[in-house]
Design a protein around this motif. Sequence first.
Motif, PDB file in Angstrom:
ATOM      1  N   ALA A 398       0.723  -1.011   0.040  1.00  0.00           N
ATOM      2  CA  ALA A 398      -0.015  -0.235   0.190  1.00  0.00           C
ATOM      3  C   ALA A 398       1.056   1.059   0.093  1.00  0.00           C
ATOM      4  O   ALA A 398       1.153   1.734   1.197  1.00  0.00           O
ATOM      5  N   PRO A 399       1.216   1.710  -1.059  1.00  0.00           N
ATOM      6  CA  PRO A 399       2.327   2.982  -1.196  1.00  0.00           C
ATOM      7  C   PRO A 399       1.749   4.160  -0.731  1.00  0.00           C
ATOM      8  O   PRO A 399       2.501   4.848  -0.442  1.00  0.00           O
ATOM      9  N   ASP A 400       0.382   4.241  -0.540  1.00  0.00           N
ATOM     10  CA  ASP A 400      -0.105   5.604   0.053  1.00  0.00           C
ATOM     11  C   ASP A 400      -0.608   5.412   1.366  1.00  0.00           C
ATOM     12  O   ASP A 400      -1.242   6.064   1.997  1.00  0.00           O
ATOM     13  N   ASP A 401       0.174   4.275   2.277  1.00  0.00           N
ATOM     14  CA  ASP A 401      -0.282   4.194   3.702  1.00  0.00           C
ATOM     15  C   ASP A 401       0.750   5.177   4.619  1.00  0.00           C
ATOM     16  O   ASP A 401       1.843   4.847   4.594  1.00  0.00           O
ATOM     17  N   SER A 402       0.187   6.186   5.220  1.00  0.00           N
ATOM     18  CA  SER A 402       0.983   6.952   5.840  1.00  0.00           C
ATOM     19  C   SER A 402       1.449   6.421   7.050  1.00  0.00           C
ATOM     20  O   SER A 402       2.807   6.922   7.469  1.00  0.00           O
ATOM     21  N   GLY A 403       0.951   5.593   7.755  1.00  0.00           N
ATOM     22  CA  GLY A 403       1.506   4.894   8.859  1.00  0.00           C
ATOM     23  C   GLY A 403       2.619   4.068   8.437  1.00  0.00           C
ATOM     24  O   GLY A 403       3.788   3.980   9.369  1.00  0.00           O
ATOM     25  N   ALA A 404       2.843   3.309   7.400  1.00  0.00           N
ATOM     26  CA  ALA A 404       3.922   2.615   7.196  1.00  0.00           C
ATOM     27  C   ALA A 404       5.040   3.485   6.640  1.00  0.00           C
ATOM     28  O   ALA A 404       6.006   3.496   6.932  1.00  0.00           O
ATOM     29  N   ARG A 405       4.715   4.628   6.070  1.00  0.00           N
ATOM     30  CA  ARG A 405       5.556   5.732   5.563  1.00  0.00           C
ATOM     31  C   ARG A 405       6.275   6.367   7.092  1.00  0.00           C
ATOM     32  O   ARG A 405       7.572   6.466   7.068  1.00  0.00           O
ATOM     33  N   MET A 406       5.195   6.581   8.048  1.00  0.00           N
ATOM     34  CA  MET A 406       5.833   7.126   9.228  1.00  0.00           C
ATOM     35  C   MET A 406       6.739   6.205  10.101  1.00  0.00           C
ATOM     36  O   MET A 406       7.866   6.536  10.445  1.00  0.00           O
ATOM     37  N   CYS A 407       6.424   4.990  10.190  1.00  0.00           N
ATOM     38  CA  CYS A 407       7.247   4.023  10.795  1.00  0.00           C
ATOM     39  C   CYS A 407       8.569   3.766  10.196  1.00  0.00           C
ATOM     40  O   CYS A 407       9.644   3.577  10.862  1.00  0.00           O
ATOM     41  N   LEU A 408       8.527   3.911   8.747  1.00  0.00           N
ATOM     42  CA  LEU A 408      10.015   3.817   8.187  1.00  0.00           C
ATOM     43  C   LEU A 408      10.726   4.826   8.554  1.00  0.00           C
ATOM     44  O   LEU A 408      11.984   4.812   8.909  1.00  0.00           O
ATOM     45  N   GLY A 409      10.079   6.153   8.521  1.00  0.00           N
ATOM     46  CA  GLY A 409      10.786   7.427   9.051  1.00  0.00           C
ATOM     47  C   GLY A 409      11.464   7.134  10.346  1.00  0.00           C
ATOM     48  O   GLY A 409      12.291   7.596  10.699  1.00  0.00           O
ATOM     49  N   LEU A 410      10.485   6.755  11.485  1.00  0.00           N
ATOM     50  CA  LEU A 410      11.001   6.342  12.798  1.00  0.00           C
ATOM     51  C   LEU A 410      12.140   5.132  12.850  1.00  0.00           C
ATOM     52  O   LEU A 410      13.253   5.453  13.498  1.00  0.00           O
ATOM     53  N   LEU A 411      12.103   4.310  11.871  1.00  0.00           N
ATOM     54  CA  LEU A 411      13.297   3.569  11.639  1.00  0.00           C
ATOM     55  C   LEU A 411      14.483   4.156  11.301  1.00  0.00           C
ATOM     56  O   LEU A 411      15.754   4.003  11.944  1.00  0.00           O
ATOM     57  N   HIS A 412      14.511   4.914  10.203  1.00  0.00           N
ATOM     58  CA  HIS A 412      15.736   5.801   9.963  1.00  0.00           C
ATOM     59  C   HIS A 412      16.145   6.725  11.091  1.00  0.00           C
ATOM     60  O   HIS A 412      17.320   6.957  11.061  1.00  0.00           O
ATOM     61  N   ARG A 429       3.218  12.841   5.974  1.00  0.00           N
ATOM     62  CA  ARG A 429       2.430  14.246   6.186  1.00  0.00           C
ATOM     63  C   ARG A 429       1.657  14.493   5.236  1.00  0.00           C
ATOM     64  O   ARG A 429       0.500  15.050   5.116  1.00  0.00           O
ATOM     65  N   ASP A 430       2.174  14.499   3.937  1.00  0.00           N
ATOM     66  CA  ASP A 430       1.495  14.990   2.831  1.00  0.00           C
ATOM     67  C   ASP A 430       0.343  13.913   2.470  1.00  0.00           C
ATOM     68  O   ASP A 430      -0.679  14.344   2.077  1.00  0.00           O
ATOM     69  N   LEU A 431       0.518  12.553   2.810  1.00  0.00           N
ATOM     70  CA  LEU A 431      -0.590  11.545   2.882  1.00  0.00           C
ATOM     71  C   LEU A 431      -1.896  11.743   3.792  1.00  0.00           C
ATOM     72  O   LEU A 431      -2.890  11.426   3.644  1.00  0.00           O
ATOM     73  N   HIS A 432      -1.320  12.284   5.051  1.00  0.00           N
ATOM     74  CA  HIS A 432      -2.261  12.463   6.182  1.00  0.00           C
ATOM     75  C   HIS A 432      -1.979  13.714   6.942  1.00  0.00           C
ATOM     76  O   HIS A 432      -1.354  13.572   8.033  1.00  0.00           O
ATOM     77  N   PRO A 433      -2.431  14.785   6.398  1.00  0.00           N
ATOM     78  CA  PRO A 433      -1.728  16.266   7.053  1.00  0.00           C
ATOM     79  C   PRO A 433      -2.661  16.333   8.464  1.00  0.00           C
ATOM     80  O   PRO A 433      -2.131  17.265   8.958  1.00  0.00           O
ATOM     81  N   LEU A 434      -3.706  15.956   8.720  1.00  0.00           N
ATOM     82  CA  LEU A 434      -4.366  16.057   9.940  1.00  0.00           C
ATOM     83  C   LEU A 434      -4.152  15.042  10.961  1.00  0.00           C
ATOM     84  O   LEU A 434      -4.950  15.111  11.834  1.00  0.00           O
ATOM     85  N   SER A 435      -3.118  14.310  10.672  1.00  0.00           N
ATOM     86  CA  SER A 435      -2.840  13.350  12.160  1.00  0.00           C
ATOM     87  C   SER A 435      -1.930  13.962  12.850  1.00  0.00           C
ATOM     88  O   SER A 435      -0.725  14.387  12.320  1.00  0.00           O
TER      89      SER A 435
END
Length: 606
Positions: A398-412, A429-435
């Motif tokens: 799911a390329p547009d899953d903001s949670g997966a992108r966020m967790c990958l950022g936390l790994l980095h 944040r672009d995918l989910h700006p109100l989170s």
Amino acid sequence: MESSGAIIRSHPVEGNTPDEREVRDELARVLKSQCFATSGRMRALLDYLVNETLQGRGDRLKEYTIGIEVFDRGTDFDPRIETVVRTEAWRLRSRLTLYYQTEGAHNPVRIELAKRSFATAAYRLAAATPTLAFADLAPQRIARLAVLPFAVTDDAPDIHHLAASLADEMSHALARLPRIEVLARSLCRAMPATAASIGETVQRLDVDWIVEGSVRRSGTRTRVLLQLVETASGCQVWAHAIEQDWNDGPPRVEDTAVELVTELAKSERIWQTPLAEAFVEDVCSGSDLRQLLRFGTGGSPSVVDVLRRGIGWLEGRLQRNPHEAAMHASMANLLAAFVSIVPGSSADLMPRLKRSAMAAATAPRSGTRGLVALGMASLFVCDWVAAQDALDRAIRLAPDDSGARMCLGLLHLQTGKLGEALDNMREARDLHPLSATVTGSLAAVLMNSRRYGEAMELARRAVALDSDFQPAHVLLADAMLWDGRISQALGRFEEISQLDGRSAFGLGKMGYAYGKTGNGPKARAILDELDSRDDDPGRVLMAKAQIHLGLGEHNAAFEHLDAALGAPTAPELLLRTAPQFDPLRADPRFARLLARLGLTACRADS
């Protein structure tokens, strides 16, 4: 955690006392546990009491003897004046209770302090048996619930205000759970809060459940009684009472409501009703990524109990529907949340979590949830490779899953790749700006990139998006401290420490700030307070390390960091990127600490 399809409850076996070898084996397990890792005094006391009892001298254990032989008091020790033995024995009872609620939940033998004695008792547990008949559960659906006005037995206006406010807060807390519809308070206020009105309430409001309660005061104490009634049968399925002191003013109704909903979620009978699914989905939708961003504040034994019951409930559902991807995804989320709160459970739970995540991957949406949970839990146990693999799979799914992108950022962020962390967080944040979660994550990366002004601005936005999201408040205070806004930062840290129950994480942050700003006495007072805390030992050690860093005591900081790395709690470490560790980076000991985490000693990418 239980491996069967039901919540497991074990009981002492009557007349079946473990032999000396079994007791000594259990003692060794307890002394090596994370729960006892930070208290040498408590380990010494337990070891002494068990050995004296096994030697047949339990009935002769006295405060005076214990004070001299365990706590190195002189022969002039007077237990009537110095209460160290009674205090440590009380703490030992509490710590043993916590241990058997978490790490030792399934040990075959249990050790406890006998009542009104310093002797120890040991018993063997019976084989665990299921207490819930999952096969008989009705199909799940949305439950309709009404919170009736609370009865008041006092004419004082402040008690009436408390009762009305508490009913409102209970409605608010329950309405936040998935699969529960809570009727509007304007409709409920018109209904009398009496047992005789239940039939009328059902007829007029068409609800499945009624919450009713009462508030009464005696002197400076208030007593709140609450019960949940199933309208179809008219039977009470749950009841709870709490007492609170008004010496320092009326109790916070928000905290009281949360406490009551937590007690409701812990009730065994509730897990046999359609409300069970609401509690499982609440944990899955609200606690996975949020728990990751709490940076190790952990959870209380009551939360652990709710998670344990939820996992048992899901196991029962999976026995009947073994190929249901959504249930496997929910299981992965609950297991990941449990690992984040009780890191010592990771050795047992990570293989199960991986199986659930892989089973969930058969469905795109569920698969992403399960894989993100696996990535999150892998972060907590410092398994960077497993985290990267799970999150890469989630993003491919799911390329547009903001949670997966966020967790990958936390790994980095953990591994020091700040440039990649920023890229992933911005995309999330672009995918989910109100989170608030995603916005707070980006603030964390910016702060560890030493861009404190930008971090403050985003942390403020995260707080505005969700004022209950504590990590955003912590990030804001942190960024203020590093940006030189000392008094504002200290004020916020003080406020946070009160709101989070003075957790080890919050105390460590506040103690560091006091040490850094030259207030050594307050920093050392917090160190003393941490010595008596029952938080996860890894988090206590990490908090102490940070306070010593604030005080400029690098050797003591290294000692506590070295001990903290013995506990598998990664997210609050941030050794690779956090600015408070900059004074240690040139020391060879710091490179060795990073190597133990599988990280390199070079500076973080900018």
